[in-house]
Design an enzyme around this catalytic site. Sequence first.
Site, PDB file in Angstrom:
ATOM      1  N   GLU A  17       0.838  -1.193   0.000  1.00  0.00           N
ATOM      2  CA  GLU A  17       0.000   0.000   0.000  1.00  0.00           C
ATOM      3  C   GLU A  17       0.878   1.249   0.000  1.00  0.00           C
ATOM      4  OE1 GLU A  17      -3.580   1.862   2.792  1.00  0.00           O
ATOM      5  OE2 GLU A  17      -1.907   0.808   3.748  1.00  0.00           O
ATOM      6  N   LYS A  38      -9.908   1.201  -1.239  1.00  0.00           N
ATOM      7  CA  LYS A  38      -9.901   0.893   0.186  1.00  0.00           C
ATOM      8  C   LYS A  38     -11.245   1.281   0.785  1.00  0.00           C
ATOM      9  CE  LYS A  38      -6.873   1.418   4.240  1.00  0.00           C
ATOM     10  NZ  LYS A  38      -5.622   2.041   4.722  1.00  0.00           N
ATOM     11  N   CYS A  83      -4.791  -3.121   3.897  1.00  0.00           N
ATOM     12  CA  CYS A  83      -4.320  -2.733   5.226  1.00  0.00           C
ATOM     13  C   CYS A  83      -5.438  -2.741   6.265  1.00  0.00           C
ATOM     14  CB  CYS A  83      -3.636  -1.369   5.138  1.00  0.00           C
ATOM     15  SG  CYS A  83      -2.530  -0.983   6.529  1.00  0.00           S
TER      16      CYS A  83
END
Length: 286
Positions: A44, A120, A154
């Site tokens: 990321e 995300k 993440c």
Amino acid sequence: MKMRVSAVQYHLRTIHDFREFAEQVTHYVKTAVEYEAEFVLFPEFFTTQLMSIRDKEHPQGYSIQELALFTDDYLELFTSLAKEHGLYIVGGTHVVEKEGKLYNTAHLFDPDGSVATQPKLHMTPTEEEDWKLTPGDDVQVFDTEKGVVALLICYDIEFPEVVRMVRAKGANVIFCPSCTDDQHGFYRVRYTAHARAVENQVYVVNTGTVGALPTVDFMRANYGQAAMITPNDIPFPPRGILMEGEVNQDMVITADLDLELLDKVRNNGAVRTWRDRRTDLYPDWT
């Protein structure tokens, strides 16, 4: 069926132009190719390295909003590498602009030249308050020649519901590019990745950034380690770690993920966490 995967512990350092970025990316991809990898995972926010470039128009470097200016070059670079070497590349994440909003977006580059994306879903305080990024509103899975995969970025891996959803849609491998600045953040992602692998009896492939960008706010410190994480059951390793890198080192790790073993443990494992969900007591996120 087996899937050979490489994960890049990407070393962030100050660069002077896009060419330097492309050379570093190409080095990692060629390293994975030498190990005959079929998938390569980048971390990321690794393209924030481009924010360290200083030129006449940007003497202080690029802002997070201006990072999106590199999107076309980024897409061209990774598309060409995936096609040239005949492998899938999860191009970490890159900040893209869409209708005036910025999204932290994972990209899956197919050997046939196509590109799939997954923004995300959950924003950290820094992403929301300092970088003004917008969360995505859709979760997808992706069909590949080796099976169905998902891209969860993440912080996303820390939410059990979304992993239940992609497993219900057929995903057997979760690619989790991450970027954490200290051990606290790193272990939040790492421990929850292990939990998701146990709960859903899937593989989680995780990697993060290492190194530092002294001129880029919020990227001055990085703590990262790549890992191939498995369910905790025979015939997998007892600690649920198939392969892991050395903490904070510039390196690539590679391992084979045996997808048939997932079906075996789901049906005949010591525990059968996916099968034994009590959807009569709590929601089935399918």
